[in-house]
Motif scaffolding. Structure first.
Motif, PDB file in Angstrom:
ATOM      1  N   ASN A   4       3.711   8.377   4.608  1.00  0.00           N
ATOM      2  CA  ASN A   4       3.418   7.805   5.958  1.00  0.00           C
ATOM      3  C   ASN A   4       4.864   6.809   6.154  1.00  0.00           C
ATOM      4  O   ASN A   4       4.584   5.548   6.824  1.00  0.00           O
ATOM      5  N   LEU A   5       5.829   7.325   5.869  1.00  0.00           N
ATOM      6  CA  LEU A   5       7.124   6.476   6.357  1.00  0.00           C
ATOM      7  C   LEU A   5       7.182   6.545   7.870  1.00  0.00           C
ATOM      8  O   LEU A   5       6.793   7.751   8.367  1.00  0.00           O
ATOM      9  N   PHE A   6       7.933   5.740   8.309  1.00  0.00           N
ATOM     10  CA  PHE A   6       8.103   5.590   9.885  1.00  0.00           C
ATOM     11  C   PHE A   6       8.894   6.579  10.122  1.00  0.00           C
ATOM     12  O   PHE A   6      10.046   6.769   9.867  1.00  0.00           O
ATOM     13  N   ALA A   7       8.589   7.824  10.825  1.00  0.00           N
ATOM     14  CA  ALA A   7       9.292   8.869  10.954  1.00  0.00           C
ATOM     15  C   ALA A   7      10.470   8.667  12.060  1.00  0.00           C
ATOM     16  O   ALA A   7      11.462   9.542  11.876  1.00  0.00           O
ATOM     17  N   HIS A   8      10.528   7.664  12.741  1.00  0.00           N
ATOM     18  CA  HIS A   8      11.656   7.313  13.871  1.00  0.00           C
ATOM     19  C   HIS A   8      12.712   6.472  13.045  1.00  0.00           C
ATOM     20  O   HIS A   8      13.834   6.067  13.664  1.00  0.00           O
TER      21      HIS A   8
ATOM     22  N   GLN B  17       8.005   6.166  18.883  1.00  0.00           N
ATOM     23  CA  GLN B  17       7.771   7.778  18.589  1.00  0.00           C
ATOM     24  C   GLN B  17       7.028   8.448  19.828  1.00  0.00           C
ATOM     25  O   GLN B  17       7.567   9.640  20.130  1.00  0.00           O
TER      26      GLN B  17
ATOM     27  N   TYR C  97      16.839   9.915   7.540  1.00  0.00           N
ATOM     28  CA  TYR C  97      15.737   9.858   8.090  1.00  0.00           C
ATOM     29  C   TYR C  97      14.647  10.431   7.263  1.00  0.00           C
ATOM     30  O   TYR C  97      14.978  11.384   6.316  1.00  0.00           O
TER      31      TYR C  97
ATOM     32  N   ARG D 271       9.960  24.641  11.678  1.00  0.00           N
ATOM     33  CA  ARG D 271      11.275  24.476  10.857  1.00  0.00           C
ATOM     34  C   ARG D 271      11.547  25.630  10.059  1.00  0.00           C
ATOM     35  O   ARG D 271      10.522  26.015   9.571  1.00  0.00           O
TER      36      ARG D 271
ATOM     37  N   GLN E 175       2.480  -5.675  17.470  1.00  0.00           N
ATOM     38  CA  GLN E 175       3.623  -4.979  16.699  1.00  0.00           C
ATOM     39  C   GLN E 175       3.683  -3.697  16.272  1.00  0.00           C
ATOM     40  O   GLN E 175       4.616  -2.899  16.357  1.00  0.00           O
TER      41      GLN E 175
ATOM     42  N   PHE F  14       1.061  -1.309   0.126  1.00  0.00           N
ATOM     43  CA  PHE F  14      -0.159  -0.031  -0.024  1.00  0.00           C
ATOM     44  C   PHE F  14       0.938   1.200  -0.224  1.00  0.00           C
ATOM     45  O   PHE F  14       1.661   1.300   0.932  1.00  0.00           O
TER      46      PHE F  14
ATOM     47  N   LEU G 189      11.429  14.655  14.283  1.00  0.00           N
ATOM     48  CA  LEU G 189      10.433  13.898  15.224  1.00  0.00           C
ATOM     49  C   LEU G 189      10.702  14.547  16.670  1.00  0.00           C
ATOM     50  O   LEU G 189      11.830  14.647  17.147  1.00  0.00           O
TER      51      LEU G 189
ATOM     52  N   ARG H  29       9.588   0.067   0.373  1.00  0.00           N
ATOM     53  CA  ARG H  29       9.116  -0.734   1.732  1.00  0.00           C
ATOM     54  C   ARG H  29       8.086  -1.502   1.285  1.00  0.00           C
ATOM     55  O   ARG H  29       7.824  -2.603   1.781  1.00  0.00           O
TER      56      ARG H  29
ATOM     57  N   ALA I 156       0.201   2.598   8.008  1.00  0.00           N
ATOM     58  CA  ALA I 156       1.244   1.946   7.246  1.00  0.00           C
ATOM     59  C   ALA I 156       1.672   0.690   8.217  1.00  0.00           C
ATOM     60  O   ALA I 156       2.053  -0.359   7.201  1.00  0.00           O
TER      61      ALA I 156
ATOM     62  N   MET J 208       8.380  -6.353   0.651  1.00  0.00           N
ATOM     63  CA  MET J 208       7.458  -7.728   1.216  1.00  0.00           C
ATOM     64  C   MET J 208       7.147  -8.779  -0.040  1.00  0.00           C
ATOM     65  O   MET J 208       6.244  -9.448   0.314  1.00  0.00           O
TER      66      MET J 208
ATOM     67  N   GLY K  90      -1.370   7.976  10.170  1.00  0.00           N
ATOM     68  CA  GLY K  90      -0.991   7.420   8.963  1.00  0.00           C
ATOM     69  C   GLY K  90       0.018   6.089   9.451  1.00  0.00           C
ATOM     70  O   GLY K  90       0.292   5.341   8.734  1.00  0.00           O
ATOM     71  N   GLN K  91       0.833   6.743  10.527  1.00  0.00           N
ATOM     72  CA  GLN K  91       1.966   5.569  11.080  1.00  0.00           C
ATOM     73  C   GLN K  91       1.250   4.156  11.148  1.00  0.00           C
ATOM     74  O   GLN K  91       1.887   3.468  10.743  1.00  0.00           O
TER      75      GLN K  91
ATOM     76  N   LEU L 211       1.233  -3.153   6.315  1.00  0.00           N
ATOM     77  CA  LEU L 211       2.417  -3.988   6.120  1.00  0.00           C
ATOM     78  C   LEU L 211       2.446  -5.363   6.697  1.00  0.00           C
ATOM     79  O   LEU L 211       3.120  -6.360   6.414  1.00  0.00           O
TER      80      LEU L 211
ATOM     81  N   ILE M 272      15.575  12.181  17.091  1.00  0.00           N
ATOM     82  CA  ILE M 272      15.610  11.876  15.476  1.00  0.00           C
ATOM     83  C   ILE M 272      15.235  13.130  14.664  1.00  0.00           C
ATOM     84  O   ILE M 272      14.135  13.840  15.258  1.00  0.00           O
ATOM     85  N   PRO M 273      15.923  13.384  13.677  1.00  0.00           N
ATOM     86  CA  PRO M 273      15.398  14.503  12.637  1.00  0.00           C
ATOM     87  C   PRO M 273      14.231  14.537  12.424  1.00  0.00           C
ATOM     88  O   PRO M 273      13.374  13.635  12.019  1.00  0.00           O
TER      89      PRO M 273
ATOM     90  N   PHE N  87       0.725   5.334  -0.050  1.00  0.00           N
ATOM     91  CA  PHE N  87      -0.213   6.288   0.649  1.00  0.00           C
ATOM     92  C   PHE N  87       0.233   7.760  -0.075  1.00  0.00           C
ATOM     93  O   PHE N  87       1.274   7.986  -0.400  1.00  0.00           O
TER      94      PHE N  87
ATOM     95  N   ALA O   5      12.369  12.889   7.539  1.00  0.00           N
ATOM     96  CA  ALA O   5      12.398  14.209   7.380  1.00  0.00           C
ATOM     97  C   ALA O   5      13.604  14.981   6.584  1.00  0.00           C
ATOM     98  O   ALA O   5      13.581  16.233   6.124  1.00  0.00           O
ATOM     99  N   GLN O   6      14.611  13.956   6.561  1.00  0.00           N
ATOM    100  CA  GLN O   6      15.678  14.604   5.565  1.00  0.00           C
ATOM    101  C   GLN O   6      15.635  14.421   3.944  1.00  0.00           C
ATOM    102  O   GLN O   6      16.695  14.615   3.381  1.00  0.00           O
TER     103      GLN O   6
ATOM    104  N   ILE P  22      11.972  -3.076   8.010  1.00  0.00           N
ATOM    105  CA  ILE P  22      11.139  -3.511   9.138  1.00  0.00           C
ATOM    106  C   ILE P  22      10.042  -4.514   8.890  1.00  0.00           C
ATOM    107  O   ILE P  22       9.676  -5.493   9.466  1.00  0.00           O
ATOM    108  N   GLY P  23       9.684  -4.358   7.729  1.00  0.00           N
ATOM    109  CA  GLY P  23       8.549  -5.383   7.358  1.00  0.00           C
ATOM    110  C   GLY P  23       9.062  -6.547   7.169  1.00  0.00           C
ATOM    111  O   GLY P  23       8.504  -7.510   7.767  1.00  0.00           O
TER     112      GLY P  23
ATOM    113  N   LYS Q 230      10.064  -7.932  10.941  1.00  0.00           N
ATOM    114  CA  LYS Q 230       9.085  -8.087  11.900  1.00  0.00           C
ATOM    115  C   LYS Q 230       7.923  -9.081  11.403  1.00  0.00           C
ATOM    116  O   LYS Q 230       7.175  -9.505  12.316  1.00  0.00           O
TER     117      LYS Q 230
END
Ligand SMILES: Nc1ncnc2c1ncn2[C@@H]1O[C@H](COP(=O)(O)OP(=O)(O)O)[C@@H](O)[C@H]1O
Ligand SMILES: [Mg+2]
Lengths: 252, 224
Positions: free
Chosen positions: A91-95, B138, A137, B224, B129, A85, B217, A153, B119, A157, B115-116, B123, B214-215, A87, A139-140, A104-105, A108
């Motif tokens: 919706n990338l995992f921000a951390h 986060q 990351y 910004r 999980q 999917f 976050l 991503r 997403a 899978m 959205g986190q 997956l 983390i940048p 989006f 944000a970069q 990660i998919g 995990k």
């Protein structure tokens, strides 16, 4: 027997008093790319979410290779793992770094070994042209880069099909091309794709079929050529003309 | 009037400081674990789970800490439950801070972009999980500033446990002050002990926040 990869049957979905989907059915064969178009609020996103059960439909069935996704006893996590999917807002995992987002998919969900998953992640990042951004990351990264990571991503899978919900709508115009290029490449390599998009250049070059939806039903569907030159419904022609004006139609 | 604090009292007060640190650390640990569980219960639980969580939080935030401590230490024995002073103190403080921390955690969990979760689920991750690998990493980063305040508040509030005969900084000070009729000097030194602790803990938390940053976050991410 040649069973369709995905079969969607008579999907209904209601939010409060509003019936958002009013009986939608279609099939997708392996390797096909279908493009969904239609006015905003018509239920296109809801439909895609019904396919992987992010939104359970009120009525109707979805079959993936003959397995009923909508069945209450189906292993939905396992089925979702094989349906990518993508989006509108990535919706990338921000951390997590780009690499971790992609690995990660596999680690995990499909329990791949870490090194193997990382190698796979790197390969997928390279496939979307972002091998050098593995440690960045979200944000970069630019919007276009984030969307490409989110495609990587999904690819990691080994999905049977990928659903794209307006993957370029949140992007600045100059970043749309890099994402469409990746999608066109995927389609040509034989990935099965369902795309909600108004990029008609993309539809013309790779879609097997354009499906026009309005008010929760499919109004008309057909090969791009036919839809553009000889639509059966007046609404289809009007709508196609409108989005061609709005989005332009750059040849790619 | 002159400053009559005797240096030989210091080791005793230092032993009180150790107790304060132990008690606070234990309570905070209880508070984190219980607080996260309560927050998850409130956010993701169905009513039979979320309602008791809400009631717990409401009760411990809505009543004075001192009353909670007295119910546990002086009240429970009426029901045949006799807990040692130390356990009572830790229990009262731990449950109290858990309720406050739960609200901070809940706020942080809810401020993770919607959205986190979508997403993660798409997956193929299970709800558990998704919470563990996507939402909490986060939320726990987002919560640090609010959570730091709570830790510092706890460090100071822990002083009420001297009322159930625990010899923390306050307990030791009270004893020395009463024996030598020197309230001002002893309590000022006690205050300085707390101040030193608070400054050290603030510094450590600042380092922690910096370390896990983390940048893009965090509370600073939006501007910004
Ligand atoms: N979670 C939701 N709750 C309530 N209404 C919703 C929800 N999701 C979508 N809708 C409504 O359903 C309709 C169709 O939305 P959507 O599927 O997003 O349309 P599209 O993608 O074609 O623009 C809209 O009117 C929208 O307001
Ligand atoms: Mg939409």
């Amino acid at each position: 027997m040649n069973m369709p990869l995905l079969k969607v049957e008579d999907i209904h979905k209601r939010y409060g008093n509003e019936e958002v989907l009013r009986g939608v059915s279609f099939e997708v064969n392996r390797g096909e790319t279908k493009v969904f178009i239609g006015p905003s609020g018509t239920g296109k996103s809801t439909l895609l979410r019904c396919v992987n059960q992010l939104t359970p439909p009120d009525k109707g069935q979805v079959f993936l290779e003959g397995t009923e996704v909508t069945h209450h006893k189906s292993d939905i996590n396992r089925l979702r793992a094989s349906i990518g999917f993508v989006f509108q807002d990535f919706n990338l995992f921000a951390h997590l770094t780009a690499m971790q987002n992609v690995s990660i998919g596999p680690t995990k969900v499909t329990r791949m070994h870490k090194e193997q998953a990382q190698a796979r992640a790197l390969a997928e990042l390279e496939r979307v042209g972002l091998g050098d951004k593995a440690n960045a990351y979200p944000a970069q990264l630019s919007g276009g880069q984030q969307q490409r990571v989110s495609i990587a991503r999904a690819l990691a899978m080994d999905p049977k099909l990928i659903l794209f919900d307006e993957p370029t709508s949140a992007l600045d115009p100059e970043l749309i091309g890099e994402v469409l290029e990746v999608m066109i490449e995927l389609a040509r390599e034989g990935m099965t794709m369902l795309c909600v998009t108004h990029e008609m250049g993309f539809a013309r070059s790779v879609a097997n079929e354009i499906i026009f939806m309005e008010h929760g039903v499919i109004v008309e569907q057909g090969p791009p050529q036919q839809m553009f030159t000889n639509p059966k419904h007046q609404r289809t022609g009007e709508f196609l003309r409108k989005i061609s004006e709005l989005y332009g139609e750059t040849e790619r | 009037m002159s400053f009559l604090f005797k240096w030989e009292w210091l080791p005793k007060m230092a032993s009180g400081l150790v107790v304060t640190v132990e008690v606070t650390a234990t309570c905070i640990a209880i508070g984190i674990v219980l607080g996260v569980l309560l927050a998850l219960g409130r956010v993701y639980g169905r009513r039979p789970i979320s309602l008791p969580c809400s009631l717990f939080i409401q009760f411990f935030r809505g009543t004075p800490l001192l009353v909670q401590l007295f119910i546990i230490y002086y009240g429970l024995p009426n029901w045949g439950i006799r807990l040692p002073a130390f356990v009572s103190g830790i229990l009262a403080l731990g449950l109290n801070t858990a309720a406050y921390q739960a609200e901070y955690f809940r706020g942080a969990i809810q401020s993770v972009k919607k959205g986190q979760m979508l997403a993660a689920r798409s997956l193929g991750m299970s709800l558990t999980q998704s919470i563990r690998f996507v939402i909490l990493p986060q939320a726990l980063r987002l919560v640090i500033p609010a959570w730091s305040n709570e830790l510092i508040l706890m460090l100071k509030s822990s002083s009420i446990i001297y009322l159930v005969t625990i010899y923390d900084i306050m307990g030791v000070s009270q004893k020395i002050a009463a024996r030598h009729f020197n309230y001002f000097d002893v309590y000022v030194v006690a205050a300085l002990f707390y101040l030193a602790l608070v400054l050290i803990v603030s510094l450590l938390l600042r380092l922690l926040e910096h370390r896990v940053q983390i940048p893009g976050l965090g509370v600073h991410a939006d501007r910004r």
